[in-house]
Enzyme design. Sequence first.
Site, mmCIF file in Angstrom:
data_model
loop_
_atom_site.group_PDB
_atom_site.id
_atom_site.type_symbol
_atom_site.label_atom_id
_atom_site.label_comp_id
_atom_site.label_asym_id
_atom_site.label_seq_id
_atom_site.Cartn_x
_atom_site.Cartn_y
_atom_site.Cartn_z
ATOM 1 N N TRP A 169 -27.219 25.108 79.260
ATOM 2 C CA TRP A 169 -26.688 26.480 79.301
ATOM 3 C C TRP A 169 -25.405 26.432 80.114
ATOM 4 O O TRP A 169 -25.387 25.853 81.200
ATOM 5 C CB TRP A 169 -27.697 27.430 79.952
ATOM 6 C CG TRP A 169 -28.980 27.547 79.204
ATOM 7 C CD1 TRP A 169 -30.189 27.025 79.563
ATOM 8 C CD2 TRP A 169 -29.196 28.230 77.964
ATOM 9 N NE1 TRP A 169 -31.137 27.345 78.620
ATOM 10 C CE2 TRP A 169 -30.550 28.079 77.630
ATOM 11 C CE3 TRP A 169 -28.366 28.959 77.104
ATOM 12 C CZ2 TRP A 169 -31.100 28.624 76.470
ATOM 13 C CZ3 TRP A 169 -28.915 29.498 75.956
ATOM 14 C CH2 TRP A 169 -30.269 29.330 75.649
ATOM 15 N N TRP A 215 -39.942 27.441 76.397
ATOM 16 C CA TRP A 215 -39.039 27.365 77.555
ATOM 17 C C TRP A 215 -39.616 28.009 78.796
ATOM 18 O O TRP A 215 -39.224 27.678 79.895
ATOM 19 C CB TRP A 215 -37.672 27.983 77.219
ATOM 20 C CG TRP A 215 -37.630 29.478 77.112
ATOM 21 C CD1 TRP A 215 -38.023 30.247 76.060
ATOM 22 C CD2 TRP A 215 -37.128 30.385 78.108
ATOM 23 N NE1 TRP A 215 -37.805 31.575 76.324
ATOM 24 C CE2 TRP A 215 -37.249 31.698 77.576
ATOM 25 C CE3 TRP A 215 -36.597 30.238 79.384
ATOM 26 C CZ2 TRP A 215 -36.862 32.842 78.284
ATOM 27 C CZ3 TRP A 215 -36.207 31.380 80.091
ATOM 28 C CH2 TRP A 215 -36.343 32.665 79.541
ATOM 29 N N GLU A 242 -35.736 37.046 75.373
ATOM 30 C CA GLU A 242 -35.195 38.045 76.303
ATOM 31 C C GLU A 242 -34.669 39.291 75.587
ATOM 32 O O GLU A 242 -33.623 39.821 75.945
ATOM 33 C CB GLU A 242 -34.071 37.397 77.141
ATOM 34 C CG GLU A 242 -34.591 36.251 77.994
ATOM 35 C CD GLU A 242 -33.509 35.527 78.787
ATOM 36 O OE1 GLU A 242 -33.812 35.108 79.914
ATOM 37 O OE2 GLU A 242 -32.382 35.353 78.285
ATOM 38 N N ASP A 280 -28.586 23.428 83.687
ATOM 39 C CA ASP A 280 -27.736 24.204 84.596
ATOM 40 C C ASP A 280 -28.227 24.042 86.033
ATOM 41 O O ASP A 280 -27.508 24.384 86.975
ATOM 42 C CB ASP A 280 -27.633 25.687 84.184
ATOM 43 C CG ASP A 280 -28.971 26.338 83.900
ATOM 44 O OD1 ASP A 280 -29.989 25.621 83.741
ATOM 45 O OD2 ASP A 280 -29.010 27.573 83.825
ATOM 46 N N HIS A 317 -29.493 39.210 72.831
ATOM 47 C CA HIS A 317 -28.301 38.360 73.047
ATOM 48 C C HIS A 317 -27.281 38.613 71.946
ATOM 49 O O HIS A 317 -26.678 37.694 71.402
ATOM 50 C CB HIS A 317 -28.701 36.882 73.118
ATOM 51 C CG HIS A 317 -29.452 36.549 74.375
ATOM 52 N ND1 HIS A 317 -28.823 36.332 75.577
ATOM 53 C CD2 HIS A 317 -30.783 36.417 74.618
ATOM 54 C CE1 HIS A 317 -29.737 36.072 76.520
ATOM 55 N NE2 HIS A 317 -30.934 36.126 75.960
ATOM 56 N N ASP A 350 -23.982 34.640 71.432
ATOM 57 C CA ASP A 350 -24.651 35.268 72.572
ATOM 58 C C ASP A 350 -23.851 36.504 72.969
ATOM 59 O O ASP A 350 -22.877 36.850 72.290
ATOM 60 C CB ASP A 350 -24.817 34.272 73.732
ATOM 61 C CG ASP A 350 -26.119 34.508 74.483
ATOM 62 O OD1 ASP A 350 -26.314 35.637 74.961
ATOM 63 O OD2 ASP A 350 -26.954 33.583 74.576
ATOM 64 N N TYR A 402 -33.802 22.116 82.240
ATOM 65 C CA TYR A 402 -32.627 22.989 82.200
ATOM 66 C C TYR A 402 -31.484 22.352 82.995
ATOM 67 O O TYR A 402 -31.554 22.214 84.215
ATOM 68 C CB TYR A 402 -32.984 24.377 82.747
ATOM 69 C CG TYR A 402 -33.439 25.343 81.667
ATOM 70 C CD1 TYR A 402 -34.301 24.931 80.664
ATOM 71 C CD2 TYR A 402 -32.982 26.652 81.639
ATOM 72 C CE1 TYR A 402 -34.701 25.807 79.661
ATOM 73 C CE2 TYR A 402 -33.379 27.537 80.642
ATOM 74 C CZ TYR A 402 -34.236 27.106 79.658
ATOM 75 O OH TYR A 402 -34.632 27.975 78.664
HETATM 76 C C1 ACM Z 1 -33.684 30.999 77.529
HETATM 77 O O1 ACM Z 1 -33.470 30.260 78.512
HETATM 78 N N1 ACM Z 1 -33.418 32.298 77.597
HETATM 79 C C2 ACM Z 1 -34.216 30.478 76.294
#
Ligand code: ACM
Length: 770
Positions: A479, A404, A338, A431, A276, A202, A429
Site C-alpha cells: 500500500w 487481510w 471498507e 507499509d 474506495h 481508489d 503489509y
Molecule cells: C485493505 O487493507 N483495506 C484491504
Amino acid sequence: MIAAGNYAAFATACLAALSACDGGRQAAAHAARQIIPAPASLELKSGRFEIADGTRVWASDPAARPVARYFIDLVARTRGIRLEMASTQDTAGIRLALAAQAGAARETYDLNVSSHGVEIAAPGTPGLFYGTVTLWQLVTADGADSGPTAIPALRIADAPRFAWRGLMLDSARHYQPPAYIRQLIDWMALHKLNVLHWHLTDDQGWRLEIRKYPLLTQVGAWRRPAGAAWPDDPDPATGRPPLYGGYYSQQEVREIVAYAAERFVTIVPEIEMPGHAQAAIASYPRLGTGGRPPVSPDWGVHDYLFNADESTLLFLEDILIEVIELFPGEYVHIGGDEAVKKRWKNSPRVQSRIRELGLADESALQGWFVARLERFLNSHGRRLIGWDEILESGTPARAAIMSWRGTEGAIAAARTGHDVVMTPAPGLYLDHLQSDSPDEPPGRPSVVSLADVHAYEPVPSGLNQDEASHILGAQLNAWTEHMRLPERVTHQVFPRAAAIAEVTWSPAATRDWSGFQARLPVQFARYRRLGMAYADSAFEPRLRLSPGSSAERLRVELAKQAPLGEVRYTLDGSAPTAASPGFQESIEAETGVHLRAATYEGELPLSSELAATLDRRFLNLRTGESLKQCTGSLVLRLEDDAPLEGERAFFNVDIVNPCWIWPNADLGQGGTLRLAVGQLPFNFQIGADADSIRRGDARTAAGELEVRVGSCDAEPVALLPLAAAALDPAVTVLPPLRIPPRPGRHDLCLRFARPAIDPIWAIQWVELGD
Ligand code: ACM
C-alpha cells in the site's frame, strides 16, 4: 541426496570441517546454497561445468526460445557472461527441454548439471523459466561481475508449494511509471513470484484508461495533494492549478501485461467497489449518492460508495468488459473492503433500491452487488476475487477471498469451500517499516521485519487437508500512501519479497531462517547488479553512544537486527572494508573521531555505510523517532509536504495524540531546549477517531509548543509560540527555550497546543544544552 532444508547446513558444515570436504566440494556446496527460494530437493554430484562467453544455449522447442533469450540477456546484464543461442543441439552447453510429464504441474522443473553440460527439463514453459532462474542463481553465486564461472554438478527437482505467490502494488495512492512497473515485474519473476495484484483504483486516483468513460482518467487520475506547500497558482502552460497523478493508457497496460506474461507473472487487476470509489465519483458524480467530491488527497477510510442503480451496475460492467479485454488472467479483483454504509443509509435512492430488491439492509445490498458482478465475470469466463469483507454478505460460490483482517476470514472461507489468498495485516503489509532505524522511509513504524515475513505460515492451523487445499498461497501488499517515490516501493518490497518467495515456493519443512540469511549476501549482490534500491535494514549497523570514562571519551555500541554478518569499522576516516576490524560489543573512542562502519559477510557487503563524527552533543540530543510516543494510538512515520523538490524530513508522530516524551532527561541544572519542528498536513479520514484528536488549548493564533516536566498532565514549565515557524513550510529550528532547574532526572513531555487539527506539528529532533 540433501533435502533442501539441510543443504545450507551441509554447506556450512563442509566449510567448517575442511578435512571432511575437498576444496571443490566446498565451492560446490557454496554455489548450491545460493538459491532463493530454496528448491524442493537438491543433490550435489561430483564434477562441475564451466559457463563462459560463448557457452551455447539450446531450446528444443520454439515455445522455449523466448525463455532461452531471456536467460541469455539476464546473464549478460547481471554477470557479464555473453552466452550464445544455439541453432543446433550442442550437448556441451545449456539445453532447455520441454518434456511432457503426465500429471506434472507446469511450474515444475528438473535441473541437471554434469561436467558435460546443463539440462533443464520441464513439462511447461513456466517450469523452464523457473529452471533458468535457478541456473542464473548458480551462475551468479560467486558474486563476480565478469569472467567465466564453474557451477557444481547437481540435480535439482523443484516445484512450488503454492500456486499464488504474490505481490500487491497500490498504484492509486501514488502512481508509478510503466517503466517501474515492468522493472518490478522482472524482479518478482527472479524470485519465482507469479501474481502481481495491481490496485488500480481508489479514492485518491483512478489509474486505468477506460475508453468508454474518459473522465475516469481525465478527472479521476489527478488530485491536489494535501498540504500548504502545494502551489495553487495556475500553471502558465495550462492556465489551471497544477495537479498530481497519472494513469496507464490501454496501450501501456497491454505492453505491461505482455511483459509480465514473458516472465510468467499474471496480473490480477483490482477495480474497487462499492467503496474506495471517490475518484470515480469525482469523475462521474451520478455514480454516487449525491455531491461532487474531489479526487481525495486524504488517507484512511472514505465514505463515498457507488450507488446501486441499474445504470451504475451497467457502467461498472462496461468497465469490467474493458478490464477483461486488457487482462487475460483468470481472476478479476473487485475490492469490497471498507465499504462504510453511512451514505447508503442516508440516501433515499439507495434505501428505495434496497426495498425494490427485497433486501434486508445495506450489508445485503453489498452482497447483491458482489453476486451480480460475480455472475457477470463468470459469464465472461472469469472468477471474482475480493477482500474478506465480501464474506459478510453471502459469498458467491465460486468467488475467492483475499484474507487481510487476520485469518478468521480465511478459515471461514476455506471451510465453506472458497479459495483463499492469505495476506493478513500487519504481518504481510509492506507499509509497515522493517526496522526502527532513523534511515527508514515513511511508513507505519510498528515493525514487520524480514524475519517476521520469513516465519509466516500461510495455512492457518485448524484446517483439515481438504480445507487447507483452498489456500491458494500468499502475497505481500505494498500500500503506497507512504511510498511517494518508486524507490521507496523497492525499499519496502525487497528483500521481504525474497522471504515471501521462500514462504510460498519452498516446502514448509525446509524453512530455515539462518540458511536464508546465509543466502542473502549473494542475493544482495544480484540486487545491486539489477540496480535495485533494496533495504539493508536487517543488517544495518545502528549507533548508540553513552558517556565514556572521561569527558573526552564516548562509549560506542553498534548493533544490528539480524544475526548474520559482522560489523566492520574504522576510526581514521577511511572507508570500512571486509578487512577492517570487526566490532566487538562496545568500544571507547575520543570525541571528534570519525566513525565509519558497515556489515560484511566474508567479502560481501550486507549493509551500506554508517558514518558519524563522535560528539558529546549526541548524548543530549534525541531524534524524533528515538523519543517515546506518549500514547501510541495511531503512530505513523510521515513525510513533510515541503520542499516540493528535493529531500523532505520524516517525522514519527501519533496523529491522534501528537505528543513525545524524553524519558529521564537530566534537568538538575535546568537547561536550554532547542527543537527542530515541522508542520504536516492532517489528511486522514479516520471516522469517529477524529473526535478524540488532541489539540490542546492554543493561546495564540498559530499555537505553542508546551513543555512539561514529570507528567503530560502537569502545568507547562515553558511555552514557545509557533507564529514564526508557521511561516516556514519545511523544518524550522525554534529559538532556544529555557527550562528551569529541577533536581534529578525527569520525563520531559513535549507537545503542541494548536487552534486546529491541521497542520500537525511534529518534532524532528530535540537537544538539551547548557
Ligand atoms: C485493505 O487493507 N483495506 C484491504
